[in-house]
Design a protein around this motif. Structure first.
Motif, PDB file in Angstrom:
ATOM      1  N   ALA A   1       5.005 -63.642 -10.408  1.00  0.00           N
ATOM      2  CA  ALA A   1       5.439 -64.883  -9.760  1.00  0.00           C
ATOM      3  C   ALA A   1       6.964 -64.949  -9.652  1.00  0.00           C
ATOM      4  O   ALA A   1       7.511 -65.374  -8.628  1.00  0.00           O
ATOM      5  N   LEU A   2       7.655 -64.502 -10.708  1.00  0.00           N
ATOM      6  CA  LEU A   2       9.124 -64.490 -10.679  1.00  0.00           C
ATOM      7  C   LEU A   2       9.634 -63.512  -9.620  1.00  0.00           C
ATOM      8  O   LEU A   2      10.592 -63.824  -8.882  1.00  0.00           O
ATOM      9  N   ALA A   3       9.006 -62.353  -9.518  1.00  0.00           N
ATOM     10  CA  ALA A   3       9.417 -61.356  -8.521  1.00  0.00           C
ATOM     11  C   ALA A   3       9.216 -61.883  -7.107  1.00  0.00           C
ATOM     12  O   ALA A   3      10.054 -61.665  -6.217  1.00  0.00           O
ATOM     13  N   VAL A   4       8.107 -62.592  -6.869  1.00  0.00           N
ATOM     14  CA  VAL A   4       7.850 -63.198  -5.554  1.00  0.00           C
ATOM     15  C   VAL A   4       8.944 -64.218  -5.227  1.00  0.00           C
ATOM     16  O   VAL A   4       9.434 -64.286  -4.087  1.00  0.00           O
ATOM     17  N   GLY A   5       9.348 -65.001  -6.233  1.00  0.00           N
ATOM     18  CA  GLY A   5      10.402 -65.988  -6.023  1.00  0.00           C
ATOM     19  C   GLY A   5      11.747 -65.352  -5.697  1.00  0.00           C
ATOM     20  O   GLY A   5      12.463 -65.812  -4.804  1.00  0.00           O
ATOM     21  N   ILE A   6      12.079 -64.285  -6.387  1.00  0.00           N
ATOM     22  CA  ILE A   6      13.341 -63.583  -6.122  1.00  0.00           C
ATOM     23  C   ILE A   6      13.326 -62.988  -4.720  1.00  0.00           C
ATOM     24  O   ILE A   6      14.326 -63.072  -3.987  1.00  0.00           O
ATOM     25  N   ARG A   7      12.207 -62.395  -4.320  1.00  0.00           N
ATOM     26  CA  ARG A   7      12.110 -61.840  -2.966  1.00  0.00           C
ATOM     27  C   ARG A   7      12.304 -62.941  -1.920  1.00  0.00           C
ATOM     28  O   ARG A   7      12.969 -62.722  -0.901  1.00  0.00           O
TER      29      ARG A   7
ATOM     30  N   GLU B   1      23.952 -63.584   4.974  1.00  0.00           N
ATOM     31  CA  GLU B   1      24.781 -63.531   3.771  1.00  0.00           C
ATOM     32  C   GLU B   1      24.204 -62.532   2.784  1.00  0.00           C
ATOM     33  O   GLU B   1      22.988 -62.388   2.686  1.00  0.00           O
ATOM     34  N   PRO B   2      25.065 -61.848   2.036  1.00  0.00           N
ATOM     35  CA  PRO B   2      24.558 -60.922   1.019  1.00  0.00           C
ATOM     36  C   PRO B   2      23.999 -61.691  -0.178  1.00  0.00           C
ATOM     37  O   PRO B   2      24.547 -62.726  -0.582  1.00  0.00           O
ATOM     38  N   ALA B   3      22.909 -61.214  -0.715  1.00  0.00           N
ATOM     39  CA  ALA B   3      22.297 -61.879  -1.881  1.00  0.00           C
ATOM     40  C   ALA B   3      23.002 -61.447  -3.155  1.00  0.00           C
ATOM     41  O   ALA B   3      23.361 -60.281  -3.325  1.00  0.00           O
ATOM     42  N   SER B   4      23.227 -62.409  -4.036  1.00  0.00           N
ATOM     43  CA  SER B   4      23.811 -62.126  -5.337  1.00  0.00           C
ATOM     44  C   SER B   4      22.784 -62.437  -6.420  1.00  0.00           C
ATOM     45  O   SER B   4      21.713 -62.981  -6.143  1.00  0.00           O
ATOM     46  N   PHE B   5      23.115 -62.090  -7.654  1.00  0.00           N
ATOM     47  CA  PHE B   5      22.187 -62.365  -8.754  1.00  0.00           C
ATOM     48  C   PHE B   5      21.932 -63.860  -8.894  1.00  0.00           C
ATOM     49  O   PHE B   5      20.804 -64.295  -9.105  1.00  0.00           O
ATOM     50  N   VAL B   6      22.992 -64.659  -8.739  1.00  0.00           N
ATOM     51  CA  VAL B   6      22.868 -66.116  -8.875  1.00  0.00           C
ATOM     52  C   VAL B   6      21.978 -66.682  -7.773  1.00  0.00           C
ATOM     53  O   VAL B   6      21.087 -67.494  -8.022  1.00  0.00           O
ATOM     54  N   SER B   7      22.200 -66.245  -6.528  1.00  0.00           N
ATOM     55  CA  SER B   7      21.403 -66.763  -5.418  1.00  0.00           C
ATOM     56  C   SER B   7      19.954 -66.291  -5.511  1.00  0.00           C
ATOM     57  O   SER B   7      19.026 -67.003  -5.127  1.00  0.00           O
ATOM     58  N   ALA B   8      19.742 -65.083  -6.053  1.00  0.00           N
ATOM     59  CA  ALA B   8      18.380 -64.564  -6.196  1.00  0.00           C
ATOM     60  C   ALA B   8      17.581 -65.362  -7.221  1.00  0.00           C
ATOM     61  O   ALA B   8      16.356 -65.454  -7.127  1.00  0.00           O
TER      62      ALA B   8
END
Length: 246
Positions: free
Chosen positions: A91-97, A108-115
């Motif tokens: 579920a967390l991986a789906v959210g990050i994607r 925009e480029p994705a960052s760790f914070v935005s992911a």
């Protein structure tokens, strides 16, 4: 199951090596010969994770959905709610994607914070709610049926016993739970806590996150990092609370 998961993630060589490492682990072999419930649990969770990975990488067939549901149910019967941890990683991986795709769509480029944006994580999980609900309900149903059957046949209130054990092994083990969680003292209770499994979770999480960012959130590294991260968080909290029974 381990070999196929490694093959699916990073190729045949990784899958073969992972399977050989597991096969050559002496403690695992001894526990398998004794048919400990932990080995049955490990088998169910490993295969369930393989089905979660297939679903995450785009295979939405009925076979994958049913396979994940059945193995989740068997894992819960073997060892309780710990069988849901890989599903939480899914579920967390789906959210990050979802968050990364939103950023890419906006140019925009994705960052760790935005992911790790909380709103996007929740929205993405609900977008995939049907399969998550199926796996969760099927995972819970056999356990509660077993609980009901045991309660009828013995006359003992198992639910009360489970709740009592839960509170005894968590909050009741110390009157200063918040204080225990707020300190960053090393885990020097035993060497096994340092090196296995906690040390493996630390390495897997750090390496997975590093490779995910380096590879511009490659889905395979994201999935690996998320499963490790969920295990790391849960086991860190349990060790801090001294709930080693769980």
């Amino acid at each position: 199951g381990t070999a196929l998961t490694g093959r699916k993630l990073f190729g045949p060589a990784t899958g073969l090596l992972a399977g050989m490492i597991l096969q050559s682990s002496l403690l695992f072999k001894f526990m398998a010969v004794m048919m400990k419930v932990d080995v049955v649990f490990a088998c169910c969770v490993t295969w369930a994770t393989y089905f979660y990975l297939q679903r995450y990488l785009g295979d939405k067939s009925t076979k994958v959905a049913v396979g994940g549901a059945v193995l989740t149910a068997l894992g819960v019967l073997a060892k309780g709610p710990f069988a849901f941890l890989p599903m939480a990683g899914y579920a967390l991986a789906v959210g990050i994607r979802h968050n990364v795709n939103k950023k890419n769509e906006s140019g925009e480029p994705a960052s760790f914070v935005s992911a790790m944006n909380i709103k996007g994580l929740v929205a993405a999980k609900w977008a995939d709610r049907n399969i998550l609900l199926l796996w969760f309900v099927v995972g819970c149903a056999p356990f509660f049926l077993w609980l009901y059957g045991a309660w009828l046949s013995s006359g003992f209130d198992y639910s009360q016993g489970l709740l009592g054990q839960f509170f005894h092994n968590t909050a009741s083990t110390s009157s200063k739970v918040t204080d225990k969680l707020s300190h960053l003292d090393p885990y020097f209770d035993t060497l096994t806590v340092i090196f296995f499994p906690w040390g493996g979770y630390v390495f897997g999480t750090v390496y997975g996150i590093w490779r995910s960012i380096r590879e511009k959130f490659n889905e395979k590294y994201v999935f690996m990092a998320c499963v490790f991260l969920v295990y790391l968080i849960i086991f860190t909290l349990l060790f801090k609370l001294k709930s080693n029974r769980y």
